[in-house]
Design a protein around this motif. Sequence first.
Motif, PDB file in Angstrom:
ATOM      1  N   GLU A   1       8.417 -13.237  -1.370  1.00 25.25           N
ATOM      2  CA  GLU A   1       7.177 -12.513  -1.641  1.00 25.25           C
ATOM      3  C   GLU A   1       7.518 -11.059  -1.927  1.00 25.25           C
ATOM      4  OE1 GLU A   1       3.846 -14.029   1.235  1.00 25.25           O
ATOM      5  OE2 GLU A   1       5.782 -14.166   2.254  1.00 25.25           O
ATOM      6  N   LEU A   2       7.037 -10.535  -3.040  1.00 26.53           N
ATOM      7  CA  LEU A   2       7.392  -9.183  -3.445  1.00 26.53           C
ATOM      8  C   LEU A   2       6.357  -8.167  -2.967  1.00 26.53           C
ATOM      9  CD1 LEU A   2       8.717  -9.883  -7.048  1.00 26.53           C
ATOM     10  CD2 LEU A   2      10.019  -9.668  -4.911  1.00 26.53           C
ATOM     11  N   TYR A   3       6.783  -6.906  -2.936  1.00 27.99           N
ATOM     12  CA  TYR A   3       5.954  -5.800  -2.431  1.00 27.99           C
ATOM     13  C   TYR A   3       5.495  -6.074  -1.000  1.00 27.99           C
ATOM     14  CZ  TYR A   3       6.065  -3.612  -6.974  1.00 27.99           C
ATOM     15  OH  TYR A   3       6.507  -2.998  -8.129  1.00 27.99           O
ATOM     16  N   VAL A   4       6.417  -6.606  -0.204  1.00 27.38           N
ATOM     17  CA  VAL A   4       6.167  -6.834   1.214  1.00 27.38           C
ATOM     18  C   VAL A   4       7.061  -5.898   2.018  1.00 27.38           C
ATOM     19  CG1 VAL A   4       6.330  -8.495   3.119  1.00 27.38           C
ATOM     20  CG2 VAL A   4       5.464  -9.239   0.899  1.00 27.38           C
ATOM     21  N   VAL A   5       6.482  -5.263   3.029  1.00 24.57           N
ATOM     22  CA  VAL A   5       7.195  -4.348   3.920  1.00 24.57           C
ATOM     23  C   VAL A   5       7.133  -4.917   5.332  1.00 24.57           C
ATOM     24  CG1 VAL A   5       7.123  -2.066   4.995  1.00 24.57           C
ATOM     25  CG2 VAL A   5       6.770  -2.295   2.525  1.00 24.57           C
ATOM     26  N   HIS A   6       8.256  -4.856   6.044  1.00 17.79           N
ATOM     27  CA  HIS A   6       8.315  -5.249   7.452  1.00 17.79           C
ATOM     28  C   HIS A   6       8.749  -4.049   8.283  1.00 17.79           C
ATOM     29  CE1 HIS A   6       7.909  -9.507   6.502  1.00 17.79           C
ATOM     30  NE2 HIS A   6       8.937  -9.430   5.663  1.00 17.79           N
ATOM     31  N   HIS A   7       7.956  -3.693   9.289  1.00 23.23           N
ATOM     32  CA  HIS A   7       8.341  -2.683  10.274  1.00 23.23           C
ATOM     33  C   HIS A   7       8.546  -3.392  11.614  1.00 23.23           C
ATOM     34  CE1 HIS A   7       6.282   0.907   8.012  1.00 23.23           C
ATOM     35  NE2 HIS A   7       7.298   0.379   7.348  1.00 23.23           N
ATOM     36  N   LEU A   8       9.699  -3.176  12.223  1.00 21.99           N
ATOM     37  CA  LEU A   8      10.034  -3.826  13.491  1.00 21.99           C
ATOM     38  C   LEU A   8      10.076  -2.776  14.594  1.00 21.99           C
ATOM     39  CD1 LEU A   8      10.897  -6.480  14.902  1.00 21.99           C
ATOM     40  CD2 LEU A   8      13.262  -5.923  14.297  1.00 21.99           C
TER      41      LEU A   8
ATOM     42  N   ILE B   1       9.518  -6.512  24.423  1.00 18.08           N
ATOM     43  CA  ILE B   1       8.796  -7.324  23.453  1.00 18.08           C
ATOM     44  C   ILE B   1       8.948  -6.628  22.107  1.00 18.08           C
ATOM     45  CG2 ILE B   1       7.141  -8.192  25.156  1.00 18.08           C
ATOM     46  CD1 ILE B   1       5.074  -6.237  23.920  1.00 18.08           C
ATOM     47  N   TYR B   2       8.815  -7.379  21.034  1.00 16.73           N
ATOM     48  CA  TYR B   2       8.983  -6.830  19.692  1.00 16.73           C
ATOM     49  C   TYR B   2       7.728  -7.100  18.876  1.00 16.73           C
ATOM     50  CZ  TYR B   2      13.866  -6.026  20.760  1.00 16.73           C
ATOM     51  OH  TYR B   2      15.023  -5.555  21.332  1.00 16.73           O
ATOM     52  N   GLU B   3       7.388  -6.125  18.060  1.00 17.83           N
ATOM     53  CA  GLU B   3       6.272  -6.300  17.139  1.00 17.83           C
ATOM     54  C   GLU B   3       6.796  -6.218  15.716  1.00 17.83           C
ATOM     55  OE1 GLU B   3       1.730  -4.771  16.183  1.00 17.83           O
ATOM     56  OE2 GLU B   3       3.086  -3.433  17.290  1.00 17.83           O
ATOM     57  N   LEU B   4       6.510  -7.256  14.940  1.00 16.92           N
ATOM     58  CA  LEU B   4       6.833  -7.262  13.518  1.00 16.92           C
ATOM     59  C   LEU B   4       5.520  -7.068  12.758  1.00 16.92           C
ATOM     60  CD1 LEU B   4       9.052  -7.686  11.338  1.00 16.92           C
ATOM     61  CD2 LEU B   4       8.362 -10.097  11.286  1.00 16.92           C
ATOM     62  N   ARG B   5       5.379  -5.886  12.176  1.00 20.22           N
ATOM     63  CA  ARG B   5       4.187  -5.587  11.393  1.00 20.22           C
ATOM     64  C   ARG B   5       4.530  -5.755   9.922  1.00 20.22           C
ATOM     65  NH1 ARG B   5       0.126  -3.202  14.458  1.00 20.22           N
ATOM     66  NH2 ARG B   5      -0.883  -2.235  12.665  1.00 20.22           N
ATOM     67  N   THR B   6       3.790  -6.619   9.247  1.00 18.71           N
ATOM     68  CA  THR B   6       4.067  -6.992   7.863  1.00 18.71           C
ATOM     69  C   THR B   6       2.925  -6.518   6.979  1.00 18.71           C
ATOM     70  OG1 THR B   6       5.350  -8.917   8.564  1.00 18.71           O
ATOM     71  CG2 THR B   6       4.536  -8.912   6.296  1.00 18.71           C
TER      72      THR B   6
ATOM     73  N   GLN C   1      -2.754  -4.424   0.714  1.00 11.90           N
ATOM     74  CA  GLN C   1      -3.632  -5.541   0.383  1.00 11.90           C
ATOM     75  C   GLN C   1      -3.930  -6.407   1.607  1.00 11.90           C
ATOM     76  OE1 GLN C   1      -1.600  -7.613  -2.855  1.00 11.90           O
ATOM     77  NE2 GLN C   1      -2.999  -6.691  -4.346  1.00 11.90           N
ATOM     78  N   LYS C   2      -2.911  -6.596   2.432  1.00 14.23           N
ATOM     79  CA  LYS C   2      -3.032  -7.464   3.609  1.00 14.23           C
ATOM     80  C   LYS C   2      -2.004  -7.023   4.633  1.00 14.23           C
ATOM     81  CE  LYS C   2      -1.430 -11.666   3.369  1.00 14.23           C
ATOM     82  NZ  LYS C   2      -1.223 -13.096   3.017  1.00 14.23           N
ATOM     83  N   MET C   3      -2.330  -7.167   5.918  1.00 14.09           N
ATOM     84  CA  MET C   3      -1.366  -6.808   6.954  1.00 14.09           C
ATOM     85  C   MET C   3      -1.442  -7.807   8.098  1.00 14.09           C
ATOM     86  SD  MET C   3      -3.330  -3.350   8.246  1.00 14.09           S
ATOM     87  CE  MET C   3      -2.123  -2.942   9.487  1.00 14.09           C
ATOM     88  N   GLU C   4      -0.327  -7.938   8.817  1.00 10.19           N
ATOM     89  CA  GLU C   4      -0.223  -8.928   9.900  1.00 10.19           C
ATOM     90  C   GLU C   4       0.670  -8.368  10.995  1.00 10.19           C
ATOM     91  OE1 GLU C   4       1.211 -13.590  10.557  1.00 10.19           O
ATOM     92  OE2 GLU C   4       1.540 -12.590   8.636  1.00 10.19           O
ATOM     93  N   SER C   5       0.331  -8.700  12.240  1.00  8.95           N
ATOM     94  CA  SER C   5       1.142  -8.295  13.385  1.00  8.95           C
ATOM     95  C   SER C   5       1.577  -9.532  14.162  1.00  8.95           C
ATOM     96  CB  SER C   5       0.334  -7.356  14.300  1.00  8.95           C
ATOM     97  OG  SER C   5       1.018  -7.147  15.518  1.00  8.95           O
ATOM     98  N   ARG C   6       2.883  -9.599  14.455  1.00 10.39           N
ATOM     99  CA  ARG C   6       3.420 -10.633  15.336  1.00 10.39           C
ATOM    100  C   ARG C   6       3.983  -9.959  16.582  1.00 10.39           C
ATOM    101  NH1 ARG C   6       4.977 -12.269  10.208  1.00 10.39           N
ATOM    102  NH2 ARG C   6       4.729 -14.501   9.692  1.00 10.39           N
ATOM    103  N   ILE C   7       3.637 -10.449  17.752  1.00  9.11           N
ATOM    104  CA  ILE C   7       4.292 -10.034  18.989  1.00  9.11           C
ATOM    105  C   ILE C   7       5.286 -11.126  19.342  1.00  9.11           C
ATOM    106  CG2 ILE C   7       4.007  -9.433  21.413  1.00  9.11           C
ATOM    107  CD1 ILE C   7       2.837  -7.380  19.519  1.00  9.11           C
ATOM    108  N   MET C   8       6.560 -10.729  19.519  1.00  4.48           N
ATOM    109  CA  MET C   8       7.632 -11.707  19.623  1.00  4.48           C
ATOM    110  C   MET C   8       8.451 -11.480  20.894  1.00  4.48           C
ATOM    111  SD  MET C   8       8.880 -11.659  15.600  1.00  4.48           S
ATOM    112  CE  MET C   8       9.761 -10.100  15.836  1.00  4.48           C
TER     113      MET C   8
END
Length: 279
Positions: free
Chosen positions: A222-229, A179-184, A263-270
């Motif tokens: 969207e600027l100043y956005v980081v994605h960790h996979l 499974i993969y997690e995309l943390r934004t 400012q804000k963070m989100e997690s997707r399980i994919m």
Amino acid sequence: IMATTRYLHILNRQQHFLNKVHSAWLARGFATKSDEGWLSSMFAHKVDARKDAHSNLLSKKETSNLYKIQFHNVKPECMEAYNKMSDEVQKELHRDASYPCEVIGSWNNWYGEQDQAVHLWRYSGGYPALTECLRKLNRNTAYLAFRKERSKMLISRRNQLLLEFSFWNEPASRSGPNIYELRTYQLVPGTMIEWGNHWARAIKYRQENNEAVGGFFTQIGELYVVHHLWAYKDLQSREETRNAAWLKEGWDANVHYTMPLIQKMESRIMIPMEHSPLQ
């Protein structure tokens, strides 16, 4: 007994981190305009002033890869047909070596926003490769037909152009099942360099189980956005791997210093699609 001791050790480190954050917030209330107050405690690691774009300071110099991430919100009744059509088109593009692009991974969301597909593309050669790919696709009648048919299956879509952090792993195909997690993370504008400085040190704490897949930051969209996979065998493995990080000296400091940058963070399980190179 050993498992209980390990669990208590994790709780103690997390409590230590929370106490540090609480103390910093208390200091904020007593800070005067003339001193640095809570800001000084939050940003103990100083970053030298620089006169260059953070894209030049943080991205890999030895490659000129550009990445695109796509988020497609699919009509629930069309998800199966959408996945099948995406599979066919991506295989066709990979068979044609004249296209300077490749799909790194394709997923369906399991937890997070539902009925959403996520695709990560790599363009070898940067912006010129992206432009060349777009030019060729606009003359490809089969692809234009696919795009027209796909539009009937979608509710909405958006994309971003990304660069990869120099200190992260190069995304590479891997066997599954995973499974993969995309943390934004949506960062406070102007803090990308600080984020990169802290994570350049912290990434070493998250390598033991080969969970780090790739780290990216936006250039367009969207600027100043980081994605960790990240990749894990399952949700239990995810929990154990993340808890193990708290046992390592230095991980709590990274969390402490990076939290105020967000400012804000989100997690997707994919879940990977059948044709995804990342399985």
